[in-house]
Design an enzyme around this catalytic site. Structure first.
Site, short mmCIF file in Angstrom:
data_model
loop_
_atom_site.label_atom_id
_atom_site.label_comp_id
_atom_site.label_asym_id
_atom_site.label_seq_id
_atom_site.Cartn_x
_atom_site.Cartn_y
_atom_site.Cartn_z
N ASN A 162 49.43 42.38 50.24
CA ASN A 162 48.75 43.01 49.11
C ASN A 162 48.10 44.28 49.64
O ASN A 162 47.07 44.24 50.31
CB ASN A 162 47.69 42.05 48.56
CG ASN A 162 46.87 42.66 47.46
OD1 ASN A 162 46.92 43.86 47.21
ND2 ASN A 162 46.08 41.84 46.78
N CYS A 193 44.30 46.76 48.12
CA CYS A 193 42.86 46.64 48.36
C CYS A 193 42.36 47.97 48.93
O CYS A 193 43.09 48.67 49.61
CB CYS A 193 42.53 45.56 49.38
SG CYS A 193 43.71 44.26 49.47
N THR A 232 48.96 45.39 39.61
CA THR A 232 48.36 45.79 38.33
C THR A 232 48.08 47.29 38.28
O THR A 232 47.92 47.94 39.31
CB THR A 232 47.04 45.05 38.09
OG1 THR A 232 46.18 45.30 39.21
CG2 THR A 232 47.27 43.55 37.97
N GLY A 252 53.64 36.33 35.74
CA GLY A 252 52.26 36.55 36.17
C GLY A 252 51.26 36.08 35.14
O GLY A 252 51.04 34.87 34.97
#
Lengths: 270, 317
Positions: B141, B144, B207, B279
């Site tokens: 991911n 961040c 997103t 999702g």
């Protein structure tokens, strides 16, 4: 067991100003539901509204395999749900969450404090207590709302034979003021009651919790939060709960999965 | 399914092959559950057997436990939701000790999403999880904020992305997936950066940053003032990005962004995704991934297509 199902709507009726009761047929969910638990509801698959909304289980009829929920029609979701008719289906997931723990000691005096559409799960709790053989005189219910035409479950609670005290902000039914006014004046919590259960708007829950804690009486609170998923995965409904084992002494717990019922002394209100 | 009446031959011919090959990763079907929308699997125990999924992408795991952001963290938007959960998770040690044993009961590949705000933490996660049995792949991911570079997301700067992926790559022998951020001017640039840094697979998209305001209170609806937008409202954006990235890289793609139905999933596959993930719909319909698997199978049968792999990137103008 939690079920995802399309439940046929048996009836859909207005029960108070802007307040409606939908009864659905879902025998397994009705059988498994415990007081304080809720279902996640979706009435439309067109993505608007997109997420489900939680509603507490109100009246369970095991013989007919039905249960009902109550809602206040005031937002996009609930105004849309008002259009559903008997014979159509309601998509439900449930029963979800934990439940009130019924203090089974025989000498217990139970005080149930309900505000507005917080009354349905407490009616369910009272009806289960009576069904399990408890003397209804051991149960006092304070049921409050802004005015008489917004009170829910009055006839049903009376039918159980419990000690029912009504309170309305405008005095149109029962005492005038807030449920906490009644708690402060008439109800002597520590002398009379051994356990308190509450459900309603957050400011009321907080006030009731504070009064119980200063009186030294355990209080079980069903918290009011948004629940985007209701099944424990989105982490959008967390509440701060005291936990000595965690850094700073609290954990963020999911009200939909670890709750919605928490002990008043554990909740760190924000 | 009974095969006695129709006979084995016609039944076999009628059953399309859903086997999905994502580089080194082989799945029984192309449908996964996107990270952050499926917890660590246990919440689904009552809904269906996890072994039916192509793979599970678990909620992001960080080195230390995280409590997440202040409330409110989530709000509904038209055909979607905005969230700023803040990666609430029990941390690496608890994940390995408490979550993995549960997940290993199922005949389903477990893809662990790893998140960090500094490069060293990504390395710690990759090295430790490389030793844990039962993990099929890691998904980075990179959306961040990077605490070492003024809070900019790793995933929006090709140089930062290259650095972080390059430093994680040699630390694990597991297939490495990089989850691309859509919050960039040209996603093919970051896609190529991730590929050249050693990613085996790309997933897209994460997103879209957005916000929503309560006009009566004149306040942001989320405590942080912004969040990640997901749900059907982002699907056309994500399908478009998938199509662009498919022609920019040679590694396989996992498409995601508002998939609710089999047709939605097929859009991503036709656009160039080898696999897909459901999702936000998982919040609404926990059985959505199964419906998508069944729907893809029915589509292939109806269209007379023998294998899902035949239609990857098969969109025509």
């Amino acid at each position: 067991m939690r079920y995802q199902l399309d439940a046929p709507i048996i009836s859909h009726e207005q029960i108070a100003d802007c307040e409606y009761e939908i009864t659905v047929e879902a025998p397994e969910a009705a059988r498994d539901a415990r007081p304080g638990q809720f279902v996640q509801v979706l009435y439309d698959q067109s993505y608007n509204p997109f997420t489900r909304r939680p509603f507490s289980v109100y009246r369970v009829d095991l013989a007919r395999g039905t249960f009902s929920i109550v809602y206040l029609a005031r937002g996009v979701f609930t105004l849309g749900m008002r259009r559903k008719r008997a014979g159509e289906v309601l998509s439900i997931i449930g029963p979800l969450g934990n439940s009130y723990l019924q203090d089974a000691r025989p000498d217990c005096q139970h005080l149930l404090v309900a505000g507005g559409v917080g009354a349905p799960p407490l009616y369910f709790l009272a009806s289960e207590m009576v069904r399990n053989g408890m003397d209804p005189r051991r149960i006092t219910v304070i049921n409050g709302a802004r005015s008489e035409n917004l009170l829910v479950a009055v006839r049903e609670l009376n039918a159980l034979g419990v000690d029912l005290r009504l309170v309305t902000n405008d005095g149109s039914a029962g005492a005038t003021g807030l449920v906490t006014d009644l708690l402060a004046s008439e109800i002597q919590i520590p002398q009379t009651y051994t356990v308190v259960y509450t459900c309603g708007p957050t400011p009321m829950l907080r006030a009731v919790s504070d009064m119980c804690m200063s009186a030294g009486v355990p209080c079980q609170v069903s918290v009011e939060t948004m629940m985007p998923c209701g099944i424990g995965v989105c982490m959008g409904c967390v509440v701060k709960i005291r936990d000595a084992g965690e850094p700073d002494g609290f954990a963020m717990l999911r009200s939909c999965y670890d709750g919605p019922v928490f002990s008043a002394e554990d909740i760190l209100w924000e | 399914m009974s095969s006695s009446a129709a006979g084995n031959i016609s039944n076999k011919a009628a059953r399309p092959d859903l086997t999905t090959r994502l580089g080194p990763l082989v799945l029984k079907n192309p449908v996964m559950t996107a990270s952050g929308t499926f917890g660590f699997g246990a919440e689904w125990a009552d809904f269906f057997d996890l072994s039916r999924l192509g793979a599970i992408m678990v909620k992001a795991v960080t080195v230390k436990p995280r409590r997440g952001n202040p409330m409110p963290r989530m709000c509904e938007t038209p055909a979607g939701t905005l969230n700023s959960i803040g990666l609430q998770n029990p941390g690496l040690d608890a994940f390995v000790a408490e979550k993995m044993p549960y997940l290993m009961q199922f005949d389903c590949p477990v893809i662990v999403n790893i998140a960090a705000d500094k490069r060293q933490d990504f390395i710690v996660l990759a090295e430790r999880l490389n030793e844990v049995p039962g993990i099929a792949a890691l998904e980075m991911n990179v959306s961040c904020p990077n605490q070492e570079h003024g809070g900019i997301e790793f995933g929006v700067d090709p140089k930062l992305l290259d650095e972080v992926v390059s430093s994680v790559r040699p630390r694990t022998s597991l297939p490495l997936i990089v989850k691309l951020s859509p919050n960039v001017t040209d996603i093919t640039v970051t896609a190529r950066a991730a590929e050249s840094a050693g990613a085996d697979i790309l997933s897209l998209t994460n997103t879209f940053i957005g916000t929503s305001i309560d006009v009566k209170k004149r306040k942001f609806k989320l405590a942080l003032g912004r969040g990640g937008l997901s749900g059907p409202c982002i699907r056309p954006l994500a399908v478009y990005m998938t199509h662009r990235v498919a022609s920019a890289v040679t590694i396989p793609l996992i498409g995601m962004g508002g998939i609710c139905t089999a047709d939605d999933a097929l859009e991503f596959i036709l656009a160039g995704a080898t696999a897909v993930a459901t999702g936000t719909i998982n919040f609404v319909n926990p059985d959505a991934p199964l419906r998508v698997i069944e729907g893809i199978e029915n589509y292939l049968r109806d269209q007379g297509i023998g294998a899902v792999s035949e239609i990857v990137g098969a969109v025509r103008r």
